[in-house]
Design a protein around this motif. Structure first.
Motif, PDB file in Angstrom:
ATOM      1  N   GLY A   1       0.786  -1.226   0.000  1.00  0.00           N
ATOM      2  CA  GLY A   1       0.000   0.000   0.000  1.00  0.00           C
ATOM      3  C   GLY A   1       0.815   1.271   0.000  1.00  0.00           C
ATOM      4  N   THR A   2       2.072   1.224  -0.454  1.00  0.00           N
ATOM      5  CA  THR A   2       2.922   2.420  -0.458  1.00  0.00           C
ATOM      6  C   THR A   2       3.511   2.660  -1.834  1.00  0.00           C
ATOM      7  N   THR A   3       3.971   3.889  -2.028  1.00  0.00           N
ATOM      8  CA  THR A   3       4.699   4.289  -3.228  1.00  0.00           C
ATOM      9  C   THR A   3       5.990   4.964  -2.796  1.00  0.00           C
ATOM     10  N   PHE A   4       7.095   4.613  -3.437  1.00  0.00           N
ATOM     11  CA  PHE A   4       8.386   5.175  -3.038  1.00  0.00           C
ATOM     12  C   PHE A   4       9.347   5.119  -4.222  1.00  0.00           C
ATOM     13  N   SER A   5      10.469   5.819  -4.075  1.00  0.00           N
ATOM     14  CA  SER A   5      11.492   5.856  -5.106  1.00  0.00           C
ATOM     15  C   SER A   5      12.610   4.880  -4.754  1.00  0.00           C
ATOM     16  N   ALA A   6      13.184   4.239  -5.763  1.00  0.00           N
ATOM     17  CA  ALA A   6      14.269   3.288  -5.551  1.00  0.00           C
ATOM     18  C   ALA A   6      15.362   3.530  -6.579  1.00  0.00           C
ATOM     19  N   HIS A   7      16.551   2.996  -6.277  1.00  0.00           N
ATOM     20  CA  HIS A   7      17.680   3.075  -7.209  1.00  0.00           C
ATOM     21  C   HIS A   7      17.949   1.697  -7.778  1.00  0.00           C
ATOM     22  N   LEU A   8      18.099   1.620  -9.102  1.00  0.00           N
ATOM     23  CA  LEU A   8      18.388   0.368  -9.785  1.00  0.00           C
ATOM     24  C   LEU A   8      19.871   0.315 -10.094  1.00  0.00           C
ATOM     25  N   GLY A   9      20.611  -0.480  -9.326  1.00  0.00           N
ATOM     26  CA  GLY A   9      22.049  -0.580  -9.544  1.00  0.00           C
ATOM     27  C   GLY A   9      22.367  -1.324 -10.823  1.00  0.00           C
ATOM     28  N   GLY A  10      23.450  -0.935 -11.474  1.00  0.00           N
ATOM     29  CA  GLY A  10      23.850  -1.583 -12.717  1.00  0.00           C
ATOM     30  C   GLY A  10      25.340  -1.474 -12.942  1.00  0.00           C
ATOM     31  N   ALA A  11      25.796  -2.108 -13.993  1.00  0.00           N
ATOM     32  CA  ALA A  11      27.207  -2.055 -14.339  1.00  0.00           C
ATOM     33  C   ALA A  11      27.590  -0.632 -14.739  1.00  0.00           C
ATOM     34  N   LYS A  12      28.860  -0.302 -14.542  1.00  0.00           N
ATOM     35  CA  LYS A  12      29.344   1.032 -14.848  1.00  0.00           C
ATOM     36  C   LYS A  12      29.126   1.351 -16.323  1.00  0.00           C
ATOM     37  N   GLY A  13      28.517   2.485 -16.587  1.00  0.00           N
ATOM     38  CA  GLY A  13      28.268   2.913 -17.963  1.00  0.00           C
ATOM     39  C   GLY A  13      27.013   2.338 -18.578  1.00  0.00           C
ATOM     40  N   ASP A  14      26.323   1.467 -17.855  1.00  0.00           N
ATOM     41  CA  ASP A  14      25.104   0.875 -18.377  1.00  0.00           C
ATOM     42  C   ASP A  14      23.990   1.923 -18.421  1.00  0.00           C
ATOM     43  N   THR A  15      23.168   1.845 -19.462  1.00  0.00           N
ATOM     44  CA  THR A  15      22.052   2.779 -19.567  1.00  0.00           C
ATOM     45  C   THR A  15      20.882   2.305 -18.714  1.00  0.00           C
ATOM     46  N   ALA A  16      19.956   3.208 -18.472  1.00  0.00           N
ATOM     47  CA  ALA A  16      18.787   2.865 -17.664  1.00  0.00           C
ATOM     48  C   ALA A  16      17.918   1.862 -18.417  1.00  0.00           C
ATOM     49  N   PRO A  17      17.278   0.937 -17.701  1.00  0.00           N
ATOM     50  CA  PRO A  17      16.409  -0.035 -18.369  1.00  0.00           C
ATOM     51  C   PRO A  17      15.148   0.618 -18.917  1.00  0.00           C
ATOM     52  N   LYS A  18      14.565  -0.009 -19.919  1.00  0.00           N
ATOM     53  CA  LYS A  18      13.325   0.482 -20.513  1.00  0.00           C
ATOM     54  C   LYS A  18      12.132   0.149 -19.632  1.00  0.00           C
ATOM     55  N   ALA A  19      12.170  -1.024 -18.992  1.00  0.00           N
ATOM     56  CA  ALA A  19      11.062  -1.474 -18.154  1.00  0.00           C
ATOM     57  C   ALA A  19      11.586  -2.463 -17.127  1.00  0.00           C
ATOM     58  N   VAL A  20      10.756  -2.708 -16.100  1.00  0.00           N
ATOM     59  CA  VAL A  20      11.098  -3.683 -15.065  1.00  0.00           C
ATOM     60  C   VAL A  20       9.895  -4.598 -14.866  1.00  0.00           C
ATOM     61  N   TRP A  21      10.164  -5.907 -14.902  1.00  0.00           N
ATOM     62  CA  TRP A  21       9.135  -6.931 -14.709  1.00  0.00           C
ATOM     63  C   TRP A  21       9.253  -7.501 -13.308  1.00  0.00           C
ATOM     64  N   ILE A  22       8.130  -7.844 -12.683  1.00  0.00           N
ATOM     65  CA  ILE A  22       8.122  -8.534 -11.404  1.00  0.00           C
ATOM     66  C   ILE A  22       7.184  -9.725 -11.512  1.00  0.00           C
ATOM     67  N   ASP A  23       7.479 -10.800 -10.773  1.00  0.00           N
ATOM     68  CA  ASP A  23       6.762 -12.057 -10.968  1.00  0.00           C
ATOM     69  C   ASP A  23       5.441 -12.143 -10.205  1.00  0.00           C
ATOM     70  N   CYS A  24       4.866 -11.015  -9.809  1.00  0.00           N
ATOM     71  CA  CYS A  24       3.596 -11.058  -9.089  1.00  0.00           C
ATOM     72  C   CYS A  24       2.738  -9.869  -9.498  1.00  0.00           C
ATOM     73  N   PRO A  25       1.417  -9.974  -9.315  1.00  0.00           N
ATOM     74  CA  PRO A  25       0.537  -8.842  -9.617  1.00  0.00           C
ATOM     75  C   PRO A  25       0.574  -7.823  -8.486  1.00  0.00           C
ATOM     76  N   GLY A  26       0.061  -6.626  -8.775  1.00  0.00           N
ATOM     77  CA  GLY A  26      -0.097  -5.621  -7.732  1.00  0.00           C
ATOM     78  C   GLY A  26       1.117  -4.756  -7.474  1.00  0.00           C
ATOM     79  N   VAL A  27       2.159  -4.868  -8.295  1.00  0.00           N
ATOM     80  CA  VAL A  27       3.359  -4.055  -8.120  1.00  0.00           C
ATOM     81  C   VAL A  27       3.712  -3.412  -9.453  1.00  0.00           C
ATOM     82  N   LEU A  28       3.898  -2.108  -9.443  1.00  0.00           N
ATOM     83  CA  LEU A  28       4.296  -1.363 -10.633  1.00  0.00           C
ATOM     84  C   LEU A  28       5.652  -0.741 -10.373  1.00  0.00           C
ATOM     85  N   ILE A  29       6.626  -1.067 -11.224  1.00  0.00           N
ATOM     86  CA  ILE A  29       7.977  -0.504 -11.128  1.00  0.00           C
ATOM     87  C   ILE A  29       8.229   0.279 -12.407  1.00  0.00           C
TER      88      ILE A  29
END
Length: 553
Positions: free
Chosen positions: A32-60
């Motif tokens: 029941g919350t909304t918050f900001s998170a950081h997506l760690g990645g390899a150095k120089g990697d671009t931001a992802p286009k989308a993020v998938w999660i294996d359950c309903p009810g979560v939007l990233i």
């Protein structure tokens, strides 16, 4: 006659690459919350286009500079889940994300020394933190009344972080009065009852895992943890750790200072899916979901005394029963009546439920001759066996502790079912793959046939993207033999990303075969055998991933 050679020069940009996802911080959130998170990645990697999660009810929703806005619905499934970052070129390897019931707070630096503790004015709470550099520790201060019991549960190794966490509780004078290390895995659980009121501080630190020659405290930007703290009554186990889909199941709630009126509950699971066998359940006052078996069978309890042949508890097969090996001298016996030649499958779960029993399982004639035996030999494994009665009659199942131990928490759930469908499958190739339109890719699978199961099996792909086909494949008769399934994308297959599954299915011997068709979903290990320590709520997944790429000109 003149001949002309036409040379077509095309400026080709550097090919993009699939995104990496090395961490997510915070690595979870409250329903029941909304918050900001950081997506760690390899150095120089671009931001992802989308993020998938294996359950309903979560939007990233990814944003700029590898940030993401995360929204968790109030009814989102609790517990550990897998996420992947992806773009048009492919997907990252999966990472863990935890959904919990508690209010959340982030650590605030500096909090790495006595006198600089981060003050907590309210418990329970889930603290998200980082051991951000070599030698780092984090301290949190709070008040306890006399007689209050503190419960501290860490998630870090369970989130895929290479760290062995330690907790130390200090009194107002700075003296260490309690320490906790490993529990079901490298993540510690600490319980402490205050003998006097006062100010206490809890210190969290870590060592590298796998271990290195460096014995100092370990740290880094991706050494992330979630620390669940409570000084209220806390549910930690359920007995039996199983809930039937049919009707209500009476369960004992076990934990710290559980009030009498809350020590027994009635749970129901009519809306639960048939897979997986082990699922999460959240009783009142739990810091995190508790793992239980979800079954169509009625859930029984062992009837003590049942540790001798003449006092074995009678089970009517199929059966599901919860038991406990409460001392080194204890063993549990169950009597079943079998027909000649009808296989019986016996599955015992304890480690998979986060419980400490290292179980040994055997079947004997009532007269005493042993027919079959199985032990959970590998790290985190529980025993499973199948046997074929050589004659009609009474047989006994014996459950004991492999190391002649036992405790109040050495509990288990045992399921006894007839039939020959004792097999499983595992993916041995990479679970994340890319496939160009017009081409093919192979998935390698290994099927395990338990105790000589010889029935015919086929492997089938379910849920492939549009334009991708995968013919079913006969599974080799020899257990442990690796085989391949081939996915082929049509030349006009549309680019896409998504999960799919592989399952093993039984094949009826003939039209008169009355055995029901059974299947097992194939899984892959999220950790290597070298890094697997104990168990966590999410060690395997069935969600393979494929990216369909456009055909190259």
């Amino acid at each position: 006659m003149k001949r002309w050679l036409l040379v077509l020069c095309v400026a080709t940009p550097l090919c993009a690459a699939p995104p990496t996802l090395t961490s997510i911080y915070p690595a979870g959130g409250q329903r029941g919350t909304t918050f900001s998170a950081h997506l760690g990645g390899a150095k120089g990697d671009t931001a992802p286009k989308a993020v998938w999660i294996d359950c309903p009810g979560v939007l990233i929703a990814p944003g700029d500079k590898r940030t993401a806005q995360i929204t968790i619905a109030a009814d989102a499934p609790l517990g550990l889940h897998l996420i992947r970052a992806y773009n048009d070129e492919g997907a990252s390897e999966p990472r863990w994300f935890s959904i919990g019931p508690l209010a959340e707070k982030e650590e605030v630096e500096p909090n790495d020394a006595i006198g600089k503790e981060q003050a907590l004015d309210k418990l329970p709470v889930c603290l998200n933190g980082k051991l951000g550099k070599r030698g780092d520790t984090d301290l949190f201060a709070f008040d306890l009344a006399k007689g209050q019991t503190l419960v501290a549960v860490v998630e870090s190794y369970s989130l895929g972080i290479g760290v062995d966490v330690m907790l130390q509780l200090r009194n107002a004078a700075g003296t260490v009065i309690a320490t906790a290390n490993d529990a079901r895995n490298l993540d510690p659980v600490l319980t402490f009852q205050a003998t006097q009121a006062g100010r206490y501080s809890l210190q969290i630190a870590g060592f590298p895992y796998p271990p290195t020659a460096d014995v100092g405290y370990f740290g880094g930007d991706e050494i992330i943890y979630r620390l669940h703290l409570s000084a209220s009554p806390t549910a930690m186990r359920l007995f039996p750790a199983a809930i039937s889909r049919k009707g209500k199941t009476k369960l004992d709630v076990l934990g710290v200072n559980v009030p009498d009126k809350a020590k027994t509950i009635e749970a129901e699971a009519s809306s639960r899916p048939p897979y997986p066998l082990v699922q999460s359940y959240l009783p009142s006052d739990a810091l995190a979901p508790i793992q239980v078996v979800i079954t169509d069978l009625a859930v029984l309890r062992e009837a003590e005394p049942n540790n001798t042949a003449d006092k074995a508890m009678l089970l009517t097969v199929p059966a599901c029963v919860g038991g406990r090996i409460d001392s080194a001298a204890d063993s549990d016996r169950y009597r079943i009546i079998c027909k000649k030649g009808i296989h019986q499958n016996i599955r015992l779960l304890s480690k998979a439920l986060g419980l400490p029993l290292s179980a040994s399982l055997s079947v004997v004639y009532t007269a005493g001759a042993e027919l079959a035996t199985s032990e959970g030999a590998a790290e985190g494994e529980d025993p499973l066996l199948s046997f074929k009665p050589p004659a009609d009659g009474d047989f006994q199942i014996i459950v004991s502790d492999l190391y002649n131990k036992g405790s109040a928490a050495a509990e288990y759930v045992m399921m006894v079912e007839p039939g020959e469908e004792t097999f499983s499958g595992s993916v041995t190739s990479k679970p994340t793959m890319s496939l160009e339109a017009g081409k093919s890719v192979e998935i390698k699978v290994k099927a395990t046939r338990v105790n000589g199961y010889a029935g015919a099996l086929v492997a089938r792909v379910s849920g492939p993207p549009a334009g991708v086909t995968a013919p079913e494949v006969a599974v080799p008769a020899k257990s442990g033999t690796e085989f391949s399934l081939t996915l082929t994308a049509a030349s006009d297959a549309m680019p896409c990303n998504g999960p799919f599954q592989v399952a093993l299915w039984t094949v009826p011997a003939n039209e008169k075969d009355k055995l029901p068709v059974q299947h097992r979903v194939v899984t892959f290990a999220l950790r290597t055998a070298e890094t697997q320590r104990g168990t966590s709520p999410l060690d395997h997944s069935s969600q393979l991933w494929i990216t369909v790429l456009p055909a190259k000109p």
